[in-house]
Motif scaffolding. Sequence first.
Motif, PDB file in Angstrom:
ATOM      1  N   SER A 113       0.839  -1.196   0.000  1.00  0.00           N
ATOM      2  CA  SER A 113       0.000   0.000   0.000  1.00  0.00           C
ATOM      3  C   SER A 113       0.878   1.252   0.000  1.00  0.00           C
ATOM      4  N   VAL A 114       0.258   2.388  -0.233  1.00  0.00           N
ATOM      5  CA  VAL A 114       0.961   3.670  -0.177  1.00  0.00           C
ATOM      6  C   VAL A 114       1.530   3.890   1.219  1.00  0.00           C
ATOM      7  N   SER A 115       0.744   3.591   2.246  1.00  0.00           N
ATOM      8  CA  SER A 115       1.228   3.797   3.614  1.00  0.00           C
ATOM      9  C   SER A 115       2.396   2.866   3.936  1.00  0.00           C
ATOM     10  N   GLU A 116       2.353   1.628   3.429  1.00  0.00           N
ATOM     11  CA  GLU A 116       3.481   0.711   3.642  1.00  0.00           C
ATOM     12  C   GLU A 116       4.736   1.218   2.931  1.00  0.00           C
ATOM     13  N   ALA A 117       4.566   1.735   1.720  1.00  0.00           N
ATOM     14  CA  ALA A 117       5.706   2.291   0.982  1.00  0.00           C
ATOM     15  C   ALA A 117       6.268   3.505   1.709  1.00  0.00           C
ATOM     16  N   ALA A 118       5.392   4.363   2.214  1.00  0.00           N
ATOM     17  CA  ALA A 118       5.838   5.548   2.947  1.00  0.00           C
ATOM     18  C   ALA A 118       6.627   5.139   4.185  1.00  0.00           C
ATOM     19  N   SER A 119       6.146   4.143   4.887  1.00  0.00           N
ATOM     20  CA  SER A 119       6.839   3.658   6.076  1.00  0.00           C
ATOM     21  C   SER A 119       8.193   3.043   5.708  1.00  0.00           C
ATOM     22  N   LEU A 120       8.216   2.264   4.656  1.00  0.00           N
ATOM     23  CA  LEU A 120       9.448   1.623   4.190  1.00  0.00           C
ATOM     24  C   LEU A 120      10.524   2.656   3.864  1.00  0.00           C
ATOM     25  N   LEU A 121      10.096   3.761   3.249  1.00  0.00           N
ATOM     26  CA  LEU A 121      11.043   4.781   2.794  1.00  0.00           C
ATOM     27  C   LEU A 121      11.190   5.948   3.771  1.00  0.00           C
ATOM     28  N   ASN A 122      10.433   5.884   4.853  1.00  0.00           N
ATOM     29  CA  ASN A 122      10.471   6.942   5.866  1.00  0.00           C
ATOM     30  C   ASN A 122      10.124   8.320   5.279  1.00  0.00           C
ATOM     31  N   VAL A 123       9.029   8.338   4.511  1.00  0.00           N
ATOM     32  CA  VAL A 123       8.503   9.583   3.938  1.00  0.00           C
ATOM     33  C   VAL A 123       7.002   9.627   4.196  1.00  0.00           C
ATOM     34  N   ASP A 124       6.392  10.761   3.902  1.00  0.00           N
ATOM     35  CA  ASP A 124       4.936  10.888   4.031  1.00  0.00           C
ATOM     36  C   ASP A 124       4.240  10.188   2.864  1.00  0.00           C
ATOM     37  N   ILE A 164       4.810   9.839  -1.575  1.00  0.00           N
ATOM     38  CA  ILE A 164       4.609   8.685  -2.460  1.00  0.00           C
ATOM     39  C   ILE A 164       3.609   9.054  -3.553  1.00  0.00           C
ATOM     40  N   ALA A 165       2.519   9.702  -3.180  1.00  0.00           N
ATOM     41  CA  ALA A 165       1.502  10.111  -4.156  1.00  0.00           C
ATOM     42  C   ALA A 165       2.099  11.054  -5.201  1.00  0.00           C
ATOM     43  N   THR A 166       2.948  11.965  -4.772  1.00  0.00           N
ATOM     44  CA  THR A 166       3.605  12.895  -5.698  1.00  0.00           C
ATOM     45  C   THR A 166       4.528  12.139  -6.643  1.00  0.00           C
ATOM     46  N   GLY A 197       4.036  11.911 -10.707  1.00  0.00           N
ATOM     47  CA  GLY A 197       5.122  12.410 -11.538  1.00  0.00           C
ATOM     48  C   GLY A 197       5.853  11.338 -12.319  1.00  0.00           C
ATOM     49  N   GLY A 198       5.431  10.085 -12.187  1.00  0.00           N
ATOM     50  CA  GLY A 198       6.072   8.998 -12.902  1.00  0.00           C
ATOM     51  C   GLY A 198       7.363   8.529 -12.261  1.00  0.00           C
ATOM     52  N   ARG A 199       7.645   8.971 -11.050  1.00  0.00           N
ATOM     53  CA  ARG A 199       8.869   8.575 -10.338  1.00  0.00           C
ATOM     54  C   ARG A 199       8.781   7.149  -9.820  1.00  0.00           C
ATOM     55  N   CYS A 200       7.568   6.718  -9.504  1.00  0.00           N
ATOM     56  CA  CYS A 200       7.382   5.333  -9.089  1.00  0.00           C
ATOM     57  C   CYS A 200       6.044   4.818  -9.620  1.00  0.00           C
ATOM     58  N   ILE A 201       5.920   3.504  -9.614  1.00  0.00           N
ATOM     59  CA  ILE A 201       4.738   2.828 -10.165  1.00  0.00           C
ATOM     60  C   ILE A 201       3.704   2.657  -9.073  1.00  0.00           C
ATOM     61  N   PRO A 216      -9.566  -1.781  -8.549  1.00  0.00           N
ATOM     62  CA  PRO A 216     -10.948  -1.486  -8.910  1.00  0.00           C
ATOM     63  C   PRO A 216     -11.627  -0.524  -7.925  1.00  0.00           C
ATOM     64  N   ASP A 217     -11.189  -0.555  -6.671  1.00  0.00           N
ATOM     65  CA  ASP A 217     -11.775   0.325  -5.664  1.00  0.00           C
ATOM     66  C   ASP A 217     -11.048   1.668  -5.567  1.00  0.00           C
ATOM     67  N   GLY A 218     -10.039   1.876  -6.436  1.00  0.00           N
ATOM     68  CA  GLY A 218      -9.289   3.129  -6.441  1.00  0.00           C
ATOM     69  C   GLY A 218      -8.081   3.134  -5.519  1.00  0.00           C
ATOM     70  N   THR A 219      -7.926   2.088  -4.715  1.00  0.00           N
ATOM     71  CA  THR A 219      -6.787   1.989  -3.809  1.00  0.00           C
ATOM     72  C   THR A 219      -5.519   1.712  -4.610  1.00  0.00           C
ATOM     73  N   LEU A 220      -4.471   2.458  -4.316  1.00  0.00           N
ATOM     74  CA  LEU A 220      -3.205   2.262  -5.010  1.00  0.00           C
ATOM     75  C   LEU A 220      -2.396   1.137  -4.389  1.00  0.00           C
ATOM     76  N   ARG A 221      -1.801   0.319  -5.246  1.00  0.00           N
ATOM     77  CA  ARG A 221      -0.879  -0.737  -4.835  1.00  0.00           C
ATOM     78  C   ARG A 221       0.434  -0.476  -5.562  1.00  0.00           C
ATOM     79  N   ILE A 222       1.524  -0.771  -4.879  1.00  0.00           N
ATOM     80  CA  ILE A 222       2.844  -0.400  -5.362  1.00  0.00           C
ATOM     81  C   ILE A 222       3.761  -1.620  -5.319  1.00  0.00           C
ATOM     82  N   PRO A 223       4.455  -1.930  -6.429  1.00  0.00           N
ATOM     83  CA  PRO A 223       5.409  -3.031  -6.375  1.00  0.00           C
ATOM     84  C   PRO A 223       6.589  -2.656  -5.466  1.00  0.00           C
ATOM     85  N   ARG A 224       6.775  -3.428  -4.446  1.00  0.00           N
ATOM     86  CA  ARG A 224       7.825  -3.140  -3.460  1.00  0.00           C
ATOM     87  C   ARG A 224       9.218  -3.177  -4.083  1.00  0.00           C
TER      88      ARG A 224
END
Length: 136
Positions: free
Chosen positions: A34-45, A49-51, A55-59, A64-72
């Motif tokens: 999740s976005v929150s897991e990625a933020a925690s992993l990288l120690n950012v807000d 991650i959303a920015t 901006g195409g910096r990450c995938i 279907p529910d609009g929730t973002l998933r991110i390849p770790r």
Amino acid sequence: MTKDLYGTVAETAALLREGEKYRHERLRAADMISVSEAASLLNVDASTIATWISGGRCIGIAGPDGTLRIPRWQFEPSAWSAIQLVGRALGTQEPWLILVFLETPAAALDGLTPRVALERGTAIERVLAAAISDAH
């Protein structure tokens, strides 16, 4: 008599079903976070991650529910610096297109996926050349 270049309605429907099945399974794969897991992993807000996603910096893939998933795996050093460059070489910021490119074996990379090629130390220029070729 010439062969019709287009598939039948039934063939098209079957392709769409298979694509939907793949997307559903890929979003639920163990390497998707999740976005929150990625933020925690990288120690950012989470907003950072959303920015990065916008901006195409990450995938970031919307489910279907609009929730973002991110390849770790994209946060590994071998991939992290390449994501945006690959998107540019492909001529897109569409996350599915970038993800599929990175996870599909490429003849130009001796049958490796671009992701694995990067993990094994293949020069980014070679991966970008494969992306440019794939985009044309």
